[in-house]
Design a protein around this motif. Structure first.
Motif, mmCIF file in Angstrom:
data_model
loop_
_atom_site.group_PDB
_atom_site.id
_atom_site.type_symbol
_atom_site.label_atom_id
_atom_site.label_comp_id
_atom_site.label_asym_id
_atom_site.label_seq_id
_atom_site.Cartn_x
_atom_site.Cartn_y
_atom_site.Cartn_z
ATOM 1 N N SER A 202 29.450 114.568 68.366
ATOM 2 C CA SER A 202 29.581 116.016 68.254
ATOM 3 C C SER A 202 29.637 116.507 66.814
ATOM 4 O O SER A 202 29.139 117.591 66.490
ATOM 5 C CB SER A 202 30.833 116.498 69.011
ATOM 6 O OG SER A 202 31.993 115.859 68.468
ATOM 7 N N GLU A 203 30.240 115.717 65.893
ATOM 8 C CA GLU A 203 30.400 116.194 64.527
ATOM 9 C C GLU A 203 29.073 116.264 63.774
ATOM 10 O O GLU A 203 28.992 116.863 62.687
ATOM 11 C CB GLU A 203 31.400 115.332 63.743
ATOM 12 C CG GLU A 203 31.005 113.878 63.589
ATOM 13 C CD GLU A 203 31.632 112.974 64.649
ATOM 14 O OE1 GLU A 203 32.073 111.869 64.295
ATOM 15 O OE2 GLU A 203 31.668 113.395 65.820
ATOM 16 N N LEU A 204 28.010 115.658 64.324
ATOM 17 C CA LEU A 204 26.695 115.700 63.675
ATOM 18 C C LEU A 204 25.689 116.543 64.462
ATOM 19 O O LEU A 204 24.506 116.533 64.167
ATOM 20 C CB LEU A 204 26.144 114.272 63.490
ATOM 21 C CG LEU A 204 26.869 113.398 62.461
ATOM 22 C CD1 LEU A 204 26.222 112.018 62.395
ATOM 23 C CD2 LEU A 204 26.854 114.049 61.081
ATOM 24 N N THR A 205 26.139 117.304 65.428
ATOM 25 C CA THR A 205 25.232 118.163 66.198
ATOM 26 C C THR A 205 24.704 119.289 65.310
ATOM 27 O O THR A 205 25.471 119.951 64.609
ATOM 28 C CB THR A 205 25.954 118.757 67.423
ATOM 29 O OG1 THR A 205 26.362 117.690 68.273
ATOM 30 C CG2 THR A 205 25.041 119.708 68.184
ATOM 31 N N ILE A 206 23.356 119.463 65.350
ATOM 32 C CA ILE A 206 22.725 120.518 64.547
ATOM 33 C C ILE A 206 21.725 121.257 65.425
ATOM 34 O O ILE A 206 20.806 120.658 65.995
ATOM 35 C CB ILE A 206 21.977 119.931 63.327
ATOM 36 C CG1 ILE A 206 22.921 119.111 62.441
ATOM 37 C CG2 ILE A 206 21.335 121.051 62.514
ATOM 38 C CD1 ILE A 206 22.210 118.362 61.330
ATOM 39 N N ASP A 207 21.892 122.573 65.543
ATOM 40 C CA ASP A 207 20.956 123.422 66.284
ATOM 41 C C ASP A 207 19.923 123.952 65.287
ATOM 42 O O ASP A 207 20.236 124.811 64.463
ATOM 43 C CB ASP A 207 21.709 124.564 66.967
ATOM 44 C CG ASP A 207 20.775 125.482 67.760
ATOM 45 O OD1 ASP A 207 19.555 125.200 67.801
ATOM 46 O OD2 ASP A 207 21.263 126.480 68.315
ATOM 47 N N GLY A 208 18.687 123.435 65.373
ATOM 48 C CA GLY A 208 17.656 123.824 64.420
ATOM 49 C C GLY A 208 17.258 125.278 64.485
ATOM 50 O O GLY A 208 16.690 125.824 63.523
ATOM 51 N N SER A 209 17.538 125.946 65.602
ATOM 52 C CA SER A 209 17.168 127.366 65.710
ATOM 53 C C SER A 209 18.193 128.278 65.049
ATOM 54 O O SER A 209 17.956 129.470 64.859
ATOM 55 C CB SER A 209 17.012 127.751 67.185
ATOM 56 O OG SER A 209 18.259 127.620 67.869
ATOM 57 N N ASN A 210 19.337 127.719 64.695
ATOM 58 C CA ASN A 210 20.388 128.496 64.030
ATOM 59 C C ASN A 210 20.167 128.448 62.521
ATOM 60 O O ASN A 210 20.143 127.381 61.917
ATOM 61 C CB ASN A 210 21.762 127.911 64.381
ATOM 62 C CG ASN A 210 22.889 128.664 63.703
ATOM 63 O OD1 ASN A 210 22.900 129.896 63.699
ATOM 64 N ND2 ASN A 210 23.828 127.919 63.125
ATOM 65 N N VAL A 211 19.984 129.606 61.911
ATOM 66 C CA VAL A 211 19.711 129.674 60.472
ATOM 67 C C VAL A 211 21.015 129.886 59.717
ATOM 68 O O VAL A 211 21.795 130.785 60.045
ATOM 69 C CB VAL A 211 18.723 130.812 60.156
ATOM 70 C CG1 VAL A 211 18.496 130.916 58.646
ATOM 71 C CG2 VAL A 211 17.407 130.589 60.871
ATOM 72 N N VAL A 212 21.242 129.043 58.704
ATOM 73 C CA VAL A 212 22.438 129.166 57.874
ATOM 74 C C VAL A 212 22.012 129.269 56.414
ATOM 75 O O VAL A 212 20.965 128.769 56.017
ATOM 76 C CB VAL A 212 23.391 127.965 58.064
ATOM 77 C CG1 VAL A 212 23.902 127.909 59.486
ATOM 78 C CG2 VAL A 212 22.708 126.662 57.670
ATOM 79 N N GLY A 213 22.825 129.914 55.623
ATOM 80 C CA GLY A 213 22.560 130.018 54.198
ATOM 81 C C GLY A 213 21.366 130.888 53.861
ATOM 82 O O GLY A 213 20.788 130.770 52.778
ATOM 83 N N ALA A 214 20.965 131.785 54.795
ATOM 84 C CA ALA A 214 19.825 132.658 54.531
ATOM 85 C C ALA A 214 20.205 133.723 53.516
ATOM 86 O O ALA A 214 21.346 134.186 53.463
ATOM 87 C CB ALA A 214 19.357 133.317 55.817
ATOM 88 N N SER A 215 19.216 134.119 52.688
ATOM 89 C CA SER A 215 19.451 135.159 51.691
ATOM 90 C C SER A 215 19.815 136.454 52.395
ATOM 91 O O SER A 215 19.099 136.916 53.286
ATOM 92 C CB SER A 215 18.192 135.353 50.846
ATOM 93 O OG SER A 215 18.374 136.409 49.929
ATOM 94 N N GLY A 216 20.945 137.036 52.023
ATOM 95 C CA GLY A 216 21.396 138.291 52.632
ATOM 96 C C GLY A 216 22.130 138.086 53.940
ATOM 97 O O GLY A 216 22.611 139.046 54.536
ATOM 98 N N GLY A 217 22.228 136.826 54.419
ATOM 99 C CA GLY A 217 22.902 136.550 55.680
ATOM 100 C C GLY A 217 24.355 136.186 55.459
ATOM 101 O O GLY A 217 24.876 136.276 54.346
#
Length: 479
Positions: A202-217
């Protein structure tokens, strides 16, 4: 070794014993020494000649290899130029046609890069044992994580996995203010190439459709996990106003015979024209390489002539059959019919053989006619390089022809080995002759010195006897 011959005239005999011994020794030595000297001179010349021949062959072989390169083709019939290579690069194949295209790049194709949540313990943070499932598109790769694994060992396992490596997926660790994160990236570009990580860790689960660190986000947090900045997208561009997309920034299907390399957003004009200058330069390179080898072989085998045309000094390999064998081998492919449709023989490009010297002549006017009037530029590549995956091109046939001579362990290497053995034998023969001559000189010198000493003794005895008789005669006269 110093000579044991004693100089000067013998004290007893009055004979020049040194000169006598020297003459006898030289007479005995002359035949064998002459044989060794002639053999050494011939062997030295042959070693030098074979060395030069190997250098000529190596240069010719390297040129054939360069001209036959598949990564940087040297005989492209067409050339593509871009008005701004910082935006679009272009290469043309032999199936291209003359033309000009305005290429506008709206955005480049991007690849997927995803991050896990942060681990406050850094790279040595413990990871739960289990199965890590890495998915990209329709493909899923399972990785077994053993007990005692750490964030760093998981990264190393991902990078060592052959299936993930083949898919272009790699991992690294990036440390920010929240801790260390597992970051996965891919060389695949285009929409649908996003990476997701699942499984029972669980600690390495990554949802590729979730955007993080986006400019302005939203700002990154310790628990942020997903695609960094944006998901992967297709390249969007237009050619002469026609809107197109591509999963890759290398576009080779949009314009027949033309490959576009999208580099940055902007507009550039790509022009395609006959590559006459490039073809001419490559053909001239082939002709020059052939002539360097052919002329070099002729120089190694042709003796010097006097003013009357009579041979004076033999060349290094005069009379040697090997150079003639090499010339015959490289001349063979020149007369063979090529794999092209319209272009089948070199003479069509203005390349002919000089009947006197054996070198190649390149007629620029005839070449230009073949390119402009007969439109043979697109077939030059096939003549020299042959069909893809085959060895029916002129360059491949040339390489095959010289291989028995130039390959490691080939005829030239064998000849060099044989000549070096002969050189060693001649050296041994010279050493043996020198030892024998030293022994002979010592023996003859001793004999002549003994003879001189004996003659001296005999002279002394004769002188004593003469004196005795003279004394007796004087006594008789006085009595």
């Amino acid at each position: 070794m110093a000579s044991p011959i004693l100089p000067g005239t013998g004290l007893g005999s009055g004979l020049d014993t040194g000169a006598i011994v020297k003459a006898l020794v030289n007479a005995d030595k002359a035949a064998k020494q002459g044989q060794i000297d002639r053999g050494t001179a011939t062997n030295t010349a042959s070693i030098s000649g074979i060395g030069t021949l190997k250098s000529l062959m190596a240069a010719f072989k390297n040129t054939m290899k360069d001209l036959a390169s598949t990564t940087t083709p040297q005989f492209q019939g067409f050339a593509a130029t871009s008005s701004d290579v910082k935006i679009v690069g272009a290469t043309a194949s032999n199936s291209a046609v003359n033309g000009s295209y305005v290429v506008k790049v709206d955005n480049l194709a991007t690849s997927s890069k995803v991050t896990s949540a942060a681990f406050a313990g850094g790279t040595t943070s413990p990871i739960t044992a289990g199965t890590l499932s890495i998915t990209q598109g329709a493909s899923t790769y399972n990785l077994d994580v053993k007990a005692g694994a750490t964030l760093q060992s998981v990264r190393d396992s991902i990078n060592a996995d052959a299936s993930l490596k083949g898919a272009g997926i790699s991992a690294n660790i990036v440390t920010d203010s929240f801790g260390s994160r597992l970051v996965l990236g891919s060389t695949n570009t285009g929409a649908g190439s996003d990476i997701s990580v699942g499984g029972d860790i669980s600690e390495l689960t990554i949802d590729g459709s979730n955007v993080v660190g986006a400019s302005g986000g939203p700002a990154m947090t310790a628990t942020s996990a997903g695609s960094i900045g944006a998901v992967a997208i297709d390249a969007k561009f237009s050619i002469d106003g026609m809107a197109l997309t591509s999963k890759s920034n290398t576009v080779d299907k949009s314009v027949s015979g033309l490959t576009l390399n999208l580099v940055a957003t902007g507009t550039s004009t790509v022009s395609v024209a006959g590559n006459n200058d490039g073809l001419k330069a490559s053909i001239q390179k082939f002709v020059d390489a052939y002539n360097a080898l052919a002329n070099g072989i002729t120089k190694l085998t042709k003796p010097s002539l006097d003013d009357d045309g009579n041979p004076t000094v033999a060349a290094a390999l005069t009379g040697d059959a090997l150079p003639r064998s090499i010339l015959s081998a490289i001349r063979g492919p020149l007369s063979e019919t090529g794999a092209g449709d319209k272009l089948t023989v070199l003479a069509q490009l203005g390349i002919t053989t000089d009947q006197k010297t054996g070198a190649l002549n390149f007629d620029s006017a005839k070449f230009t006619s073949a390119m402009n009037d007969k439109k043979l530029g697109g077939e030059v590549q096939k003549m020299f390089a042959g069909d893809a995956g085959s060895d029916n091109g002129l360059l491949a046939r040339m390489q095959k022809a010289i291989a028995p001579f130039s390959d490691v362990g080939g005829v030239l290497d064998q000849r060099t080995t044989s000549l070096n053995k002969t050189k060693t034998k001649l050296g041994n023969d010279q050493a043996a002759l020198d030892r024998r001559i030293d022994t002979l000189t010592a023996v003859l010198t001793k004999k002549y010195n003994d003879m001189d000493a004996l003659v001296g003794k005999l002279k002394a005895t004769a002188s004593n006897i003469t004196s005795m008789f003279e004394a007796m005669a004087a006594q008789q006269k006085n009595s």
